[in-house]
Design a protein around this motif. Structure first.
Motif, mmCIF file in Angstrom:
data_model
loop_
_atom_site.group_PDB
_atom_site.id
_atom_site.type_symbol
_atom_site.label_atom_id
_atom_site.label_comp_id
_atom_site.label_asym_id
_atom_site.label_seq_id
_atom_site.Cartn_x
_atom_site.Cartn_y
_atom_site.Cartn_z
ATOM 1 N N UNK A 383 0.838 -1.360 0.073
ATOM 2 C CA UNK A 383 0.071 0.080 -0.019
ATOM 3 C C UNK A 383 0.780 1.289 0.141
ATOM 4 N N UNK A 384 2.386 0.993 0.376
ATOM 5 C CA UNK A 384 3.080 2.483 0.364
ATOM 6 C C UNK A 384 3.856 2.439 -0.944
ATOM 7 N N UNK A 385 3.351 1.545 -1.988
ATOM 8 C CA UNK A 385 3.998 1.702 -3.228
ATOM 9 C C UNK A 385 5.538 1.185 -3.013
ATOM 10 N N UNK A 386 5.957 0.287 -2.199
ATOM 11 C CA UNK A 386 7.343 -0.184 -2.034
ATOM 12 C C UNK A 386 7.357 -1.296 -2.948
ATOM 13 N N UNK A 387 7.429 -0.845 -4.253
ATOM 14 C CA UNK A 387 7.421 -2.122 -5.324
ATOM 15 C C UNK A 387 8.517 -3.277 -5.282
ATOM 16 N N UNK A 388 9.677 -2.935 -4.766
ATOM 17 C CA UNK A 388 10.671 -3.828 -4.746
ATOM 18 C C UNK A 388 11.751 -3.509 -3.497
ATOM 19 N N UNK A 389 11.807 -4.533 -2.870
ATOM 20 C CA UNK A 389 12.548 -4.466 -1.818
ATOM 21 C C UNK A 389 14.056 -4.765 -1.835
ATOM 22 N N UNK A 390 14.531 -4.853 -3.034
ATOM 23 C CA UNK A 390 15.922 -5.356 -3.487
ATOM 24 C C UNK A 390 16.662 -3.937 -3.288
#
Length: 503
Positions: A383-390
């Motif tokens: 929901x926070x638009x954190x699309x990729x954690x890499x």
């Protein structure tokens, strides 16, 4: 007491609190300040404090060095980088032709017929190959001014001829990697008739080593040559090939429409890997019957592995009629097949089942068999638009290229990464919204996003005519819509470029 008369250790403690710009400007105050602020050890310590990742600091240097001048140069470079504006701009007109002049014949490989579309907005997803190539400070391109292929040493500002014997070639693609220039080309004249509508041209790859003589001039040295297709290919917009190389290996993926008279629809696909480390004077282009071909066990390029249809299916890299192939990468033991799909893809070769957002995948296959590697990311955000954690600054062929969707819905179409300097240039678009940004992490173990700067909007048209940028902390290279290769210099001013006769 004047500041310049303080004990040296106290003076050094004070200047540690000054910015690089202040250190350089203080040299103009008076003769005493100039002598104090141009002192070699002070300048070296300032470089280590503010710019430990700059190439002048991290690269070994033999003999005495003018650290005062180095500090001035590096401080100016990062001043302009952080301001998002170049000190100088160079442009070279590119030459290309279909028939004449013979030396500049170029027939690029057609990209996939896929593009992005959302409602009425349209944007490219694949871009055609450029007719220039860059690696490690060297730019190779067909120069319209001098009517020849040239090698441009950007650091020295010197042009030299790149003798790739282009008069007898129609170039399909050129690529420079690890001082090896790869020229993929075909014969201008058709070799035989394929069917009543098409003729076939023999296709080859020729490897040249870029070598520097005692006077610092670069030149091309022929290494070897090999066929990239046993029969040849037509020159059209349907037959495609993708490739990659290192200084020792070459990989080629081939995709051709099926021309069977029996109604088979699936395209013909092939993947092969060559060892190109062994030099050989033999040229298959000059020996159509292959009578003079030496044994592969003695010299020259040799095929390490060919992949059958079953192999391609097993590794899940067969493209069929809905291709998602982005490109190939190589390391010392593996070939990596990079695939990519997007939720807004449309076109003749678009996938029938699209991903939820944006999917990237890297499949690593060993040269000689064994376990293979798969790494995939679907940009599945929260929901926070954190699309990729890499980690955003990690680049490796065995990892899926998540940098492509790190700012989704923006698509990063190309980037230039100077990993050792901590400088990344990124070009992103979201249909009509376009931006080129610079991320700078000049210090070691710097956490967070670093300095994020956007270049001026008009530079997009100057650099992204072909959707490709290259460079490092000193310059950024692209192509505009006028068939000019454009170099933004962050080290050299426009006046210096004019004095050198390069602009």
């Amino acid at each position: 007491m004047k500041i310049t008369e303080l004990p040296n250790d106290i003076f050094l403690l004070i200047v540690k609190h000054l910015s690089p710009k202040d250190l350089v400007l203080n040299r103009r105050v008076c003769k005493g300040f100039h002598a104090a602020f141009t002192e070699s050890e002070l300048s070296r310590q300032a470089l280590l404090q503010h710019f430990p990742r700059a190439r002048e600091v991290r690269e070994p240097y033999i003999g005495l060095r003018d650290w005062s001048n180095v500090l001035s140069q590096v401080a100016a470079r990062y001043y302009y980088l952080k301001a998002g504006k170049p000190r100088g701009i160079e442009k070279f007109q590119l030459a290309r032709s279909l028939v004449v002049p013979k030396w500049s014949r170029f027939y690029p490989v057609t990209p996939w017929h896929r593009h992005l579309q959302f409602e009425e907005k349209v944007a490219p997803f694949h871009y055609p190959d450029t007719l220039w190539t860059y690696d490690e400070g060297l730019l190779v391109f067909p120069c319209a001014t001098f009517q020849q292929y040239d090698i441009y040493d950007l650091s020295a500002g010197i042009l030299a001829r790149a003798d790739i014997e282009s008069e007898r070639k129609t170039v399909r693609r050129i690529r420079l990697k690890s001082k090896v220039l790869m020229v993929e080309w075909c014969e201008p004249e058709a070799y035989h008739q394929l069917n009543e509508n098409e003729t076939v041209h023999r296709h080859f790859a020729t490897a040249y080593d870029l070598c520097q003589d005692d006077e610092g001039q670069w030149r091309t040295v022929f290494r070897n040559e090999w066929k990239i297709h046993f029969l040849g290919m037509p020159l059209n917009s349907r037959d495609r090939f993708f490739s990659s190389h290192t200084d020792t290996h070459y990989a080629l993926y081939l995709w051709q429409p099926n021309r069977s008279a029996w109604g088979e629809d699936e395209p013909i696909e092939a993947l092969a890997i060559w060892d190109i480390s062994s030099p050989s004077p033999y040229r298959p282009s000059e020996d159509p019957t292959s009578k003079g071909k030496p044994s592969e066990s003695l010299e020259g390029p040799k095929i390490l592995r060919r992949f059958s249809f079953a192999d391609l299916g097993f590794y899940k890299i067969r493209q069929l009629s809905e291709p998602t192939l982005r490109g190939l990468e190589l390391d010392e033991n593996h070939v990596y097949v990079i695939q990519e799909d997007h939720r807004w893809i449309v076109g003749q070769q678009a996938s029938s089942v699209l991903p939820r957002l944006h999917r990237v995948k890297s499949t690593g296959i060993p040269f000689f068999g064994g376990p293979h590697w798969e790494d995939q990311c679907g940009a599945d955000g929260d929901v926070n638009l954190s699309f990729c954690e890499r980690a955003a600054d990690v680049r490796s062929p065995n990892l899926a290229p998540c940098w492509r969707h790190e700012e989704f819905p923006y698509l990063t179409i190309t980037e230039a990464v100077d990993a050792e300097a901590g400088v990344i240039f990124s070009a992103r678009h979201c249909f009509m919204l376009e931006t080129i940004s610079i991320n700078i992490k000049p210090k070691i173990r710097m956490t967070g996003p670093g300095y994020e700067i956007s270049l001026k909007d008009d530079l997009w048209q100057q650099l992204l005519g072909k959707g490709k940028i290259c460079g490092d902390e000193r310059w950024l290279i692209g192509e505009n819509t006028n068939d000019e290769v454009v170099i933004l210099h962050f080290d050299r001013a426009a006046k210096e470029l004019r004095e050198n006769g390069q602009q």
